[in-house]
Design a protein around this motif. Structure first.
Motif, PDB file in Angstrom:
ATOM      1  N   TRP A  19       0.857  -1.183   0.000  1.00  0.00           N
ATOM      2  CA  TRP A  19       0.000   0.000   0.000  1.00  0.00           C
ATOM      3  C   TRP A  19       0.897   1.237   0.000  1.00  0.00           C
ATOM      4  N   VAL A  20       0.768   2.056  -1.029  1.00  0.00           N
ATOM      5  CA  VAL A  20       1.604   3.255  -1.166  1.00  0.00           C
ATOM      6  C   VAL A  20       0.717   4.489  -1.008  1.00  0.00           C
ATOM      7  N   PHE A  21       0.977   5.256   0.053  1.00  0.00           N
ATOM      8  CA  PHE A  21       0.211   6.466   0.340  1.00  0.00           C
ATOM      9  C   PHE A  21       1.032   7.730   0.090  1.00  0.00           C
ATOM     10  N   ALA A  22       2.026   7.636  -0.764  1.00  0.00           N
ATOM     11  CA  ALA A  22       2.942   8.764  -0.961  1.00  0.00           C
ATOM     12  C   ALA A  22       2.236  10.007  -1.474  1.00  0.00           C
ATOM     13  N   ALA A  23       1.073   9.851  -2.105  1.00  0.00           N
ATOM     14  CA  ALA A  23       0.376  11.000  -2.692  1.00  0.00           C
ATOM     15  C   ALA A  23      -0.726  11.547  -1.793  1.00  0.00           C
ATOM     16  N   VAL A  67       5.167  13.250   9.059  1.00  0.00           N
ATOM     17  CA  VAL A  67       5.081  11.933   8.424  1.00  0.00           C
ATOM     18  C   VAL A  67       6.333  11.690   7.591  1.00  0.00           C
ATOM     19  N   LEU A  68       6.994  10.569   7.850  1.00  0.00           N
ATOM     20  CA  LEU A  68       8.191  10.209   7.098  1.00  0.00           C
ATOM     21  C   LEU A  68       7.801   9.463   5.822  1.00  0.00           C
ATOM     22  N   ASP A  69       8.653   9.528   4.815  1.00  0.00           N
ATOM     23  CA  ASP A  69       8.366   8.851   3.547  1.00  0.00           C
ATOM     24  C   ASP A  69       8.154   7.353   3.746  1.00  0.00           C
ATOM     25  N   ARG A  70       8.968   6.743   4.610  1.00  0.00           N
ATOM     26  CA  ARG A  70       8.845   5.293   4.812  1.00  0.00           C
ATOM     27  C   ARG A  70       7.532   4.918   5.482  1.00  0.00           C
ATOM     28  N   GLU A  71       6.925   5.865   6.213  1.00  0.00           N
ATOM     29  CA  GLU A  71       5.659   5.573   6.882  1.00  0.00           C
ATOM     30  C   GLU A  71       4.488   5.553   5.904  1.00  0.00           C
ATOM     31  N   LEU A  72       4.715   5.952   4.675  1.00  0.00           N
ATOM     32  CA  LEU A  72       3.658   5.977   3.675  1.00  0.00           C
ATOM     33  C   LEU A  72       3.753   4.805   2.707  1.00  0.00           C
ATOM     34  N   ILE A  73       4.652   3.869   2.961  1.00  0.00           N
ATOM     35  CA  ILE A  73       4.782   2.666   2.136  1.00  0.00           C
ATOM     36  C   ILE A  73       4.655   1.451   3.058  1.00  0.00           C
ATOM     37  N   TRP A  74       3.559   0.709   2.919  1.00  0.00           N
ATOM     38  CA  TRP A  74       3.244  -0.409   3.807  1.00  0.00           C
ATOM     39  C   TRP A  74       3.510  -1.717   3.070  1.00  0.00           C
ATOM     40  N   GLU A  75       4.493  -2.464   3.546  1.00  0.00           N
ATOM     41  CA  GLU A  75       4.903  -3.711   2.907  1.00  0.00           C
ATOM     42  C   GLU A  75       4.326  -4.898   3.682  1.00  0.00           C
ATOM     43  N   PHE A  76       3.167  -5.392   3.249  1.00  0.00           N
ATOM     44  CA  PHE A  76       2.566  -6.546   3.903  1.00  0.00           C
ATOM     45  C   PHE A  76       3.288  -7.833   3.537  1.00  0.00           C
TER      46      PHE A  76
END
Length: 725
Positions: free
Chosen positions: A46-50, A58-67
């Motif tokens: 799940w990529v919430f970068a936008a 909010v850090l960039d890594r917190e917006l990319i969820w690697e399940f």
């Protein structure tokens, strides 16, 4: 042989996830930028970068969820379902969960839960567990004990983590139980709950509502740090900004210049002739650039020469190899004749040193990179002052943007300064607009930072707010360059510094006035007035919350002062002043109550809690003056209110206090140095030939009153038994 009890029945599962096929952001009410890729529930990434509303904490890594990092595919779906339920608690399927959390959790919080799920589920996989039905209380306790210890560091012992850190680990283990009705692929056994349903805080022993554990910045660090930052902002900073404007303008104008080719060699020779005639040194590189060049290519006679700067002086950008070889002998000859020196601020304006007042150039000659580095450290000074004198949290400092300054005139003249930002803590994801009322020093620091960073309107002002590292780097730069001695600045000792610590320091400084911790140049009275206006103007804003912290610190400080007055009276060290008799009677009444409680109640008092409860009413009446205590128990007796014609006021007017005549004012040993200082100052004025005779006549009664107060303090203290004082 007794038959074994049947295994608990497994909870019935959904055949298909309630979130199948859903858009995660649409379901959770999260706004994406137009054209951004959709985040679908079935995806393992799940990529919430936008996200439009993502705030700057909010850090960039917190917006990319690697399940996919969860090894068991079934548990990936479990994690997705729980996290989306936390993001969208009003979804119909979530509402069917009796124990589900009903408040919205932010993407940052959910990202931390994903990390906890990943660690917990993969630990279970390592233990050979493939179904959540097989999880037992013993497994939960084993995992919690393993997680209780910090990551090993070579040469350092491992330490147990704080309860607030471990509470999040426990919550992650309990969440699958809370959302049992929602889960489709796997879930815990019906009736099982880790730690029998105890809260995570109870499991790890986390006590909420306790005293503020954030320490204040030690005075031995705070004073030199603030003195340094004030000097950099008020004295050095304007010169840096002016020169930086010149350097940037030249750099902008030279972006499209041609290279120095064979045809432009005569122009270079004209520049060299002009420098020789004026006796002006050739331009040198910045210090750090020279160090890198020497490390890479070795030293030569022209290692320090700024060839690019020389080319711009000739109306070009850079030298090509041919042109450089053509002028190299002439450049070497000229360098031996006039030398090489950094090009900017060769005739710097004079400023006064911070300690001696001696006039010195505001800087030694600098190169482009030297100047930019200096500007960066002045911005650090701006950040320190903004944090220390406003009380902003890290999240609020990060939300300050270029153009955030708000100023307005106030009735009666004067200006109120404000900073527009956003309040993040405790608000919906992205925060809400907020404004801080600040003092002039903060407004000046922010204005200078805006000039130095040169970013477009609305861009982040300070970037990162890692104050500990930034102050450490500032300290090292001052020492490495010799600027600290050049400017006469104090040594900044080693010690931690953070926005939370500075916020706590400011709260204590205002609460404990007039003996605050801030530098003498900063008028705490103005801080108190300005922040008070902020509380009134925006009752729900962050400044209001800061006021609550300050008020709690003030109550704690007043209790300490009242308790000290009681202990002094027990030791025979009595207060002086017109209100001394009333205070002594009140303290004796408390002492009698304490003795009666000790006689009738056989329990042993191990602390001052009972005494503090008896003194609480008296402590609430205490108001601290610059040289006295005001025990404001009866407004009708307050001399300041009678003088001001406001007998119905609920607080004294400490600025109008005449403690030598007010029947509610007392003087104590701790205030004796203030009165001695007053006597010393008056004596100096009386001896000065510049003071008029009429003014000296007026000062004599003031001196006599101060002498009388000191004598009364000494007489009251001398009543203590031998060895008590």
């Amino acid at each position: 042989m007794m038959p074994r009890p049947p295994a608990p029945a497994a909870r019935p599962r959904r055949m298909v996830s309630a979130f199948t096929g859903l858009d995660v952001c649409e379901t959770a009410g999260l706004r994406l930028a137009p054209g951004a890729a959709r985040v679908l529930f079935e995806q393992d990434r799940w990529v919430f970068a936008a996200l439009i509303d993502a705030h700057r904490m909010v850090l960039d890594r917190e917006l990319i969820w690697e399940f996919a990092e969860i090894l068991n595919p079934c548990w990936r779906t479990v994690a997705k379902e729980i996290l989306l339920a936390l993001l969208a608690p009003q979804h119909e399927a979530v509402l069917e969960c009796a124990h589900a959390i009903r408040s919205v959790r932010s993407p940052r919080t959910c990202f931390r839960f994903l990390q906890q799920f990943t660690d917990w589920f993969n630990w279970l996989t390592d233990q050979g567990v493939t179904r959540l039905d097989d999880v037992t209380q013993h497994m939960c306790e084993r995992y919690l004990e393993e997680r209780h210890w910090s990551v090993p560091v070579p040469g350092e012992p491992r330490r147990r983590l704080e309860p607030d850190t471990m509470a999040e680990v426990v919550r992650a283990m309990q969440l699958p139980v809370l959302y049992g009705e929602l889960l489709s692929r796997d879930g815990c056994t019906e009736g099982f709950a880790p730690w029998e349903g105890k809260s995570a805080s109870a499991v790890v022993g986390l006590k909420k509502g306790g005293p503020n554990r954030v320490p204040a910045v030690p005075d031995l660090v705070l004073q030199p740090l603030l003195a340094t930052c004030l000097y950099l902002v008020n004295v050095v900073g304007p010169h840096v900004a002016d020169l930086l404007d010149v350097v940037r303008a030249e750099a902008d104008s030279g972006q499209d210049l041609p290279r120095v080719t064979k045809e432009r060699v005569p122009a270079v020779r004209e520049v060299l002739a002009r420098l020789r005639a004026a006796g002006e040194p050739l331009p040198a590189l910045s210090t750090d650039v020279v160090g890198r060049r020497v490390g890479r290519y070795g030293a030569d006679p022209l290692t320090h020469l700024a060839w690019g700067r020389l080319a711009r002086m000739a109306g070009a950008s850079v030298f090509n190899e041919y042109a450089r070889e053509q002028v190299l002998p002439e450049v070497q000859e000229l360098a031996a004749e006039v030398g090489i020196e950094r090009p900017w601020a060769r005739q710097a304006a004079l400023i006064a040193q911070a300690d001696s007042g001696e006039q010195v150039p505001w800087t030694d000659p600098v190169g482009d990179e030297d100047l930019q580095l200096m500007a960066n450290y002045v911005v650090t000074a701006c950040l320190v002052l903004t944090s220390a004198l406003s009380g902003m949290r890290t999240s609020e400092l990060l939300e300050l943007s270029v153009g955030c300054r708000q100023s307005r005139s106030v009735p009666g003249g004067g200006i109120r300064y404000g900073l527009a930002g956003r309040l993040i803590k405790g608000k919906r994801f992205g925060g809400v607009p907020d404004e801080w009322v600040v003092i002039e020093q903060v407004d000046r620091a922010v204005a200078l930072a805006e000039r130095l960073v040169r970013r477009p309107q609305g861009a982040p002002l300070f970037g990162s707010v890692g104050l500990s590292d930034r102050v450490k780097n500032l300290r090292g730069w001052l020492e490495r360059t010799g600027n600290r001695e050049h400017w006469g600045l104090p040594v900044i000792p080693q010690g931690p510094t953070s926005p939370r610590m500075l916020r706590r320091t400011l709260a204590l400084s205002i609460a404990e006035r007039p003996g605050g911790l801030l530098a003498a140049k900063i008028a705490l009275k103005h801080i108190s007035v300005a922040t008070a206006e902020g509380y009134a103007a925006r009752p729900g804003g962050s400044q209001r919350l800061f006021h609550a912290e300050m008020h709690a610190a003030e109550e704690e400080h007043h209790m300490k002062l009242t308790l000290q007055a009681f202990r002094d009276a027990q030791a025979g060290i009595m207060p002086a002043g017109p209100g001394a008799r009333g205070l002594i009677d009140a303290l004796r009444h408390v002492d009698a109550q304490l003795n009666e409680a000790a006689r009738t109640d056989p329990k042993v008092l191990t602390d001052d809690r009972h005494l503090e409860s008896l003194l609480r009413k008296l402590a609430k009446a205490l108001h601290v003056g610059p040289a006295n205590f005001c025990w404001f128990r009866d407004p009708s007796k307050a001399l300041c209110l009678r003088l001001a014609g406001t007998p119905d006021a609920t607080r004294p007017l400490v600025g109008l206090c005449d403690s030598a005549r007010c029947p509610q004012a007392t003087h104590h040993r701790s205030q004796r140095p203030v009165w001695i200082g007053t006597i010393t100052t008056i004596d100096a004025l009386l001896d000065s030939p510049r003071v008029a005779k009429g003014e000296k006549t007026r000062l004599v009664p003031e001196r006599d009153r101060a002498l009388r107060v000191v004598a009364e303090i000494d007489a009251a203290a001398s009543t203590a038994p031998a060895g008590k004082d």
